[in-house]
Design an enzyme around this catalytic site. Structure first.
Site, mmCIF file in Angstrom:
data_model
loop_
_atom_site.group_PDB
_atom_site.id
_atom_site.type_symbol
_atom_site.label_atom_id
_atom_site.label_comp_id
_atom_site.label_asym_id
_atom_site.label_seq_id
_atom_site.Cartn_x
_atom_site.Cartn_y
_atom_site.Cartn_z
ATOM 1 N N ARG A 133 -0.990 -7.946 -21.228
ATOM 2 C CA ARG A 133 -1.681 -7.332 -22.366
ATOM 3 C C ARG A 133 -0.767 -6.422 -23.170
ATOM 4 N NH1 ARG A 133 -7.048 -7.551 -22.400
ATOM 5 N NH2 ARG A 133 -7.245 -5.577 -23.525
ATOM 6 N N ASP A 185 -7.797 0.036 -25.690
ATOM 7 C CA ASP A 185 -8.079 -0.053 -24.254
ATOM 8 C C ASP A 185 -8.342 1.325 -23.667
ATOM 9 O OD1 ASP A 185 -6.013 -2.797 -22.948
ATOM 10 O OD2 ASP A 185 -7.914 -2.723 -24.021
ATOM 11 N N GLU A 222 1.521 -8.268 8.811
ATOM 12 C CA GLU A 222 1.445 -6.799 8.952
ATOM 13 C C GLU A 222 2.338 -6.108 7.935
ATOM 14 O OE1 GLU A 222 -1.344 -7.468 11.006
ATOM 15 O OE2 GLU A 222 -0.794 -5.343 10.830
ATOM 16 N N PRO A 280 0.822 -1.220 0.000
ATOM 17 C CA PRO A 280 0.000 0.000 0.000
ATOM 18 C C PRO A 280 0.854 1.268 0.000
ATOM 19 C CG PRO A 280 -0.703 -1.521 1.717
ATOM 20 C CD PRO A 280 0.596 -2.038 1.183
HETATM 21 C C1 4FV Z 1 -1.419 -3.987 -1.274
HETATM 22 C C2 4FV Z 1 -2.091 -2.964 -1.965
HETATM 23 C C3 4FV Z 1 -1.766 -4.493 0.068
HETATM 24 C C4 4FV Z 1 -0.592 -5.005 3.060
HETATM 25 C C5 4FV Z 1 -0.238 -5.888 4.190
HETATM 26 C C6 4FV Z 1 -0.390 -7.186 2.211
HETATM 27 C C7 4FV Z 1 -1.121 -5.901 1.991
HETATM 28 C C8 4FV Z 1 -0.194 -7.294 3.676
HETATM 29 N N1 4FV Z 1 -0.408 -4.411 -2.030
HETATM 30 N N2 4FV Z 1 -1.459 -2.832 -3.172
HETATM 31 N N3 4FV Z 1 -3.154 -2.261 -1.590
HETATM 32 N N4 4FV Z 1 -0.884 -5.351 0.641
HETATM 33 O O1 4FV Z 1 -2.793 -4.102 0.641
HETATM 34 O O2 4FV Z 1 -0.451 -3.698 -3.185
HETATM 35 O O3 4FV Z 1 1.080 -7.813 3.934
#
Ligand code: 4FV
Length: 257
Positions: free
Chosen positions: A152, A167, A114, A87
């Site tokens: 793609r 697209d 986590e 994230p």
């Molecule tokens: C995520 C996202 C995502 C966070 C903690 C995996 C999680 C757990 N990855 N974009 N949104 N990852 O939420 O790519 O380890």
């Protein structure tokens, strides 16, 4: 393009990698995807990949050594661009997909728990990518989203019929509405121009409707200079016309007692 995936749930990828366009692309050798179980890079008999967080605070953190071993093993001999799905990453969009698609070798790190010990980022990660501002339980689905979007971009993966060129977002605009048989659904008919055989008129209609859809659903895209800059003079004229329509409609609504 060769993509290697590091995960503690390799089984999640099997159906995805053996189905539809991606399955065929791998059979045709247009795309190589190898999935590695992170636990194969552990050295303890419990094959553990997580541990208590320093400083407390609940939840478990993925320990660094297995990741560092796995990434180095995966990029041995062929330097790879190493992407952690998280994230905290840069938001994945069409431009980022096209940029990553220029790379020959990618290693994708799929976290769980986590998160991952920060020293993994500091030692074996070139870039972090996020698929959206929400928290998932793992990086596997984001990795699949990325692999699908990348596939793609590989010539020959997507048939000519539904070419990538049309697209959404390629032109920066959303797609125009699509119709197929039956000609009437729930009393709703297909726009006449689409059955007119007049291809110039059909093209003009589709350009208009792509603009209308973008103005209605994603007006933010029309604020982007690269999108505005790519519009034809005719599209700019139509866009101005539509903006006035929307404005008048708004004023009429406001004027209503
Ligand atoms: C995520 C996202 C995502 C966070 C903690 C995996 C999680 C757990 N990855 N974009 N949104 N990852 O939420 O790519 O380890």
């Amino acid at each position: 393009m060769r993509v290697q995936v590091l995960t503690i749930f390799p089984e999640l990828f099997e159906p995805f990698l053996s189905t539809s366009l991606i399955g065929k692309a791998r059979e045709k050798g247009l795309l190589e995807v190898r999935v590695h179980d992170l636990r194969d890079s552990t050295e303890d008999r419990h094959r553990s990949v997580d541990d208590e967080p320093y400083g407390g605070g609940g939840g478990m953190v993925m320990t660094a050594p297995p990741w560092i071993r796995a990434v180095r093993a995966a990029s041995e001999g062929r330097p790879a661009w190493r992407v952690l799905l998280s994230p905290q990453g840069a938001r994945l969009d069409d431009a980022k997909v096209r940029e990553l698609a220029t790379r020959e070798d990618l290693v994708l790190l799929c976290g769980r728990y986590e998160g991952i010990d920060e020293r993994v980022r500091q030692t074996v990660v070139d870039e972090e990518i996020s698929i959206g501002d929400y928290v998932l339980s793992g990086g596997e689905l984001p990795a699949m989203v990325l692999i699908e979007a990348l596939s793609r971009q590989v010539p020959g993966v997507v048939g000519l019929a539904d070419s990538v060129a049309n697209d959404s977002f390629r032109s920066g605009l959303l797609d125009y509405p699509h119709y197929t048989r039956p000609p009437v659904v729930e009393g709703l008919a297909v726009p006449e121009v689409l059955t007119s055989g007049n291809h110039a008129a059909i093209l003009r209609w589709r350009e208009r409707e792509a603009l209308r859809a973008t103005l209605e659903k994603r007006p933010d895209l029309l604020e982007r200079p690269e999108v505005l800059g790519a519009l034809t003079r005719e599209q700019k004229r139509v866009l101005q016309e539509m903006r006035e329509e929307v404005k008048e409609k708004g004023e009429r609504l406001l004027a209503r007692p």
